[in-house]
Design a protein around this motif. Structure first.
Motif, PDB file in Angstrom:
ATOM      1  N   LEU A  62       0.851  -1.185   0.000  1.00 40.76           N
ATOM      2  CA  LEU A  62       0.000   0.000   0.000  1.00 40.76           C
ATOM      3  C   LEU A  62       0.886   1.235   0.000  1.00 40.76           C
ATOM      4  O   LEU A  62       1.620   1.475   0.959  1.00 40.76           O
ATOM      5  N   SER A  63       0.830   2.012  -1.076  1.00 39.88           N
ATOM      6  CA  SER A  63       1.528   3.292  -1.155  1.00 39.88           C
ATOM      7  C   SER A  63       0.490   4.378  -0.922  1.00 39.88           C
ATOM      8  O   SER A  63      -0.522   4.436  -1.632  1.00 39.88           O
ATOM      9  N   LEU A  64       0.736   5.236   0.043  1.00 32.18           N
ATOM     10  CA  LEU A  64      -0.246   6.262   0.402  1.00 32.18           C
ATOM     11  C   LEU A  64      -0.278   7.440  -0.558  1.00 32.18           C
ATOM     12  O   LEU A  64      -1.074   8.355  -0.387  1.00 32.18           O
ATOM     13  N   SER A  65       0.581   7.425  -1.572  1.00 31.32           N
ATOM     14  CA  SER A  65       0.542   8.467  -2.603  1.00 31.32           C
ATOM     15  C   SER A  65       1.015   7.867  -3.914  1.00 31.32           C
ATOM     16  O   SER A  65       1.547   6.759  -3.949  1.00 31.32           O
ATOM     17  N   THR A  66       0.848   8.629  -4.970  1.00 28.81           N
ATOM     18  CA  THR A  66       1.358   8.200  -6.275  1.00 28.81           C
ATOM     19  C   THR A  66       2.809   8.634  -6.457  1.00 28.81           C
ATOM     20  O   THR A  66       3.434   8.270  -7.450  1.00 28.81           O
ATOM     21  N   GLY A  67       3.338   9.414  -5.512  1.00 27.12           N
ATOM     22  CA  GLY A  67       4.711   9.904  -5.649  1.00 27.12           C
ATOM     23  C   GLY A  67       4.829  10.903  -6.786  1.00 27.12           C
ATOM     24  O   GLY A  67       5.805  10.913  -7.527  1.00 27.12           O
ATOM     25  N   ASN A  68       3.848  11.784  -6.877  1.00 29.53           N
ATOM     26  CA  ASN A  68       3.735  12.691  -8.021  1.00 29.53           C
ATOM     27  C   ASN A  68       4.506  14.003  -7.838  1.00 29.53           C
ATOM     28  O   ASN A  68       4.220  14.990  -8.508  1.00 29.53           O
ATOM     29  N   TYR A  69       5.503  14.015  -6.979  1.00 28.20           N
ATOM     30  CA  TYR A  69       6.235  15.242  -6.665  1.00 28.20           C
ATOM     31  C   TYR A  69       6.763  15.959  -7.908  1.00 28.20           C
ATOM     32  O   TYR A  69       6.656  17.156  -8.026  1.00 28.20           O
ATOM     33  N   VAL A 110      -2.480  12.621   9.824  1.00 28.47           N
ATOM     34  CA  VAL A 110      -2.485  11.234  10.311  1.00 28.47           C
ATOM     35  C   VAL A 110      -3.896  10.667  10.398  1.00 28.47           C
ATOM     36  O   VAL A 110      -4.076   9.447  10.322  1.00 28.47           O
ATOM     37  N   GLU A 111      -4.886  11.512  10.541  1.00 26.82           N
ATOM     38  CA  GLU A 111      -6.286  11.041  10.566  1.00 26.82           C
ATOM     39  C   GLU A 111      -6.665  10.424   9.223  1.00 26.82           C
ATOM     40  O   GLU A 111      -7.320   9.387   9.175  1.00 26.82           O
ATOM     41  N   PRO A 126      -4.458  -8.492   7.972  1.00 27.23           N
ATOM     42  CA  PRO A 126      -3.056  -8.908   8.072  1.00 27.23           C
ATOM     43  C   PRO A 126      -2.674  -9.308   9.495  1.00 27.23           C
ATOM     44  O   PRO A 126      -3.227  -8.792  10.462  1.00 27.23           O
ATOM     45  N   SER A 127      -1.723 -10.228   9.587  1.00 28.11           N
ATOM     46  CA  SER A 127      -1.163 -10.569  10.897  1.00 28.11           C
ATOM     47  C   SER A 127       0.023  -9.668  11.215  1.00 28.11           C
ATOM     48  O   SER A 127       0.431  -9.561  12.364  1.00 28.11           O
ATOM     49  N   VAL A 128       0.573  -9.010  10.184  1.00 32.07           N
ATOM     50  CA  VAL A 128       1.687  -8.079  10.351  1.00 32.07           C
ATOM     51  C   VAL A 128       1.423  -6.849   9.482  1.00 32.07           C
ATOM     52  O   VAL A 128       1.001  -6.980   8.336  1.00 32.07           O
ATOM     53  N   VAL A 129       1.659  -5.679  10.066  1.00 32.64           N
ATOM     54  CA  VAL A 129       1.635  -4.428   9.309  1.00 32.64           C
ATOM     55  C   VAL A 129       3.024  -3.820   9.449  1.00 32.64           C
ATOM     56  O   VAL A 129       3.489  -3.577  10.556  1.00 32.64           O
ATOM     57  N   ALA A 130       3.690  -3.604   8.326  1.00 37.96           N
ATOM     58  CA  ALA A 130       5.051  -3.063   8.342  1.00 37.96           C
ATOM     59  C   ALA A 130       5.046  -1.676   7.727  1.00 37.96           C
ATOM     60  O   ALA A 130       4.373  -1.427   6.729  1.00 37.96           O
ATOM     61  N   THR A 131       5.798  -0.784   8.346  1.00 34.97           N
ATOM     62  CA  THR A 131       5.913   0.584   7.837  1.00 34.97           C
ATOM     63  C   THR A 131       7.224   1.180   8.323  1.00 34.97           C
ATOM     64  O   THR A 131       8.078   0.493   8.863  1.00 34.97           O
ATOM     65  N   PHE A 132       7.368   2.475   8.144  1.00 31.94           N
ATOM     66  CA  PHE A 132       8.562   3.191   8.582  1.00 31.94           C
ATOM     67  C   PHE A 132       8.635   3.285  10.100  1.00 31.94           C
ATOM     68  O   PHE A 132       7.624   3.148  10.785  1.00 31.94           O
ATOM     69  N   ASP A 133       9.835   3.596  10.602  1.00 38.34           N
ATOM     70  CA  ASP A 133       9.960   3.938  12.008  1.00 38.34           C
ATOM     71  C   ASP A 133       9.517   5.397  12.187  1.00 38.34           C
ATOM     72  O   ASP A 133       9.162   6.076  11.216  1.00 38.34           O
ATOM     73  N   THR A 146       3.462   8.696   7.748  1.00 37.76           N
ATOM     74  CA  THR A 146       2.962   7.346   7.474  1.00 37.76           C
ATOM     75  C   THR A 146       3.051   6.498   8.736  1.00 37.76           C
ATOM     76  O   THR A 146       2.086   5.825   9.111  1.00 37.76           O
ATOM     77  N   CYS A 147       4.191   6.540   9.404  1.00 36.30           N
ATOM     78  CA  CYS A 147       4.360   5.789  10.649  1.00 36.30           C
ATOM     79  C   CYS A 147       3.306   6.199  11.675  1.00 36.30           C
ATOM     80  O   CYS A 147       2.630   5.344  12.258  1.00 36.30           O
ATOM     81  N   ARG A 148       3.146   7.486  11.894  1.00 38.70           N
ATOM     82  CA  ARG A 148       2.180   7.961  12.896  1.00 38.70           C
ATOM     83  C   ARG A 148       0.744   7.581  12.528  1.00 38.70           C
ATOM     84  O   ARG A 148      -0.050   7.216  13.394  1.00 38.70           O
ATOM     85  N   GLY A 149       0.416   7.639  11.250  1.00 39.75           N
ATOM     86  CA  GLY A 149      -0.929   7.265  10.810  1.00 39.75           C
ATOM     87  C   GLY A 149      -1.198   5.777  10.969  1.00 39.75           C
ATOM     88  O   GLY A 149      -2.296   5.376  11.387  1.00 39.75           O
TER      89      GLY A 149
END
Length: 159
Positions: A62-69, A110-111, A126-133, A146-149
């Motif tokens: 799951l990417s939370l954006s398209t990375g359209n910078y 984050v909401e 999922p049994s595991v959710v992985a993201t950034f620190d 992303t981590c906080r959300g």
């Protein structure tokens, strides 16, 4: 630190080490949701983790954006698809939400993230959710958001 992950337990985000892949569910492969900020984050920051899951888990990207910078959102969307195929992910998705636009000076709501992640968790279970620190690995504010959300979504689901 490296990518963090959270399972269903009451502890803070898991940091480092390995993930037990027995799933505890009668031999079925565990389901893992990897939540990143932009297409390419999974390759830049999560490759060892993603490779460790290959043929051992049902992975969903799951990417939370398209990375359209730089106006390359559609190209990066396709790159996420190629990455998903390389890592043998079951599915991949790029969210295109006006509140989650790629930017080095943008702290995301984050909401909004929590709502999106909660919906995906409800669907995928999922049994595991992985993201950034909490530092977003590279200090990018979208990564930290992303981590906080994700943490907020998991706290709400446990309540």
């Amino acid at each position: 630190g490296g990518p963090g992950s959270q399972g269903a337990g009451p502890r803070a985000p898991w940091r480092g080490g390995g993930v037990a892949m027995d799933g505890g569910d009668g031999g079925r492969s565990p389901v893992v949701l990897v939540c990143v900020a932009h297409p390419d984050d999974e390759a830049m920051f999560f490759t060892p983790f993603m490779l460790s899951l290959k043929d051992r888990a049902h992975v969903h990207l799951l990417s939370l954006s398209t990375g359209n910078y730089e106006g390359l959102g559609e190209v990066r969307r396709k790159e996420l698809g190629a990455s998903a195929r390389f890592f043998a992910a079951q599915s991949h998705e790029c969210v295109d939400h006006e509140a989650l636009q790629d930017g080095m000076d943008t702290v995301w709501d984050v909401e909004v993230i929590a709502e999106i992640v909660q919906e995906r968790i409800a669907t995928l279970e999922p049994s595991v959710v992985a993201t950034f620190d909490e530092w977003g690995i590279s200090g990018h504010p979208n990564h930290s958001s992303t981590c906080r959300g994700v943490e907020l979504a998991l706290r709400r689901l446990r309540a």
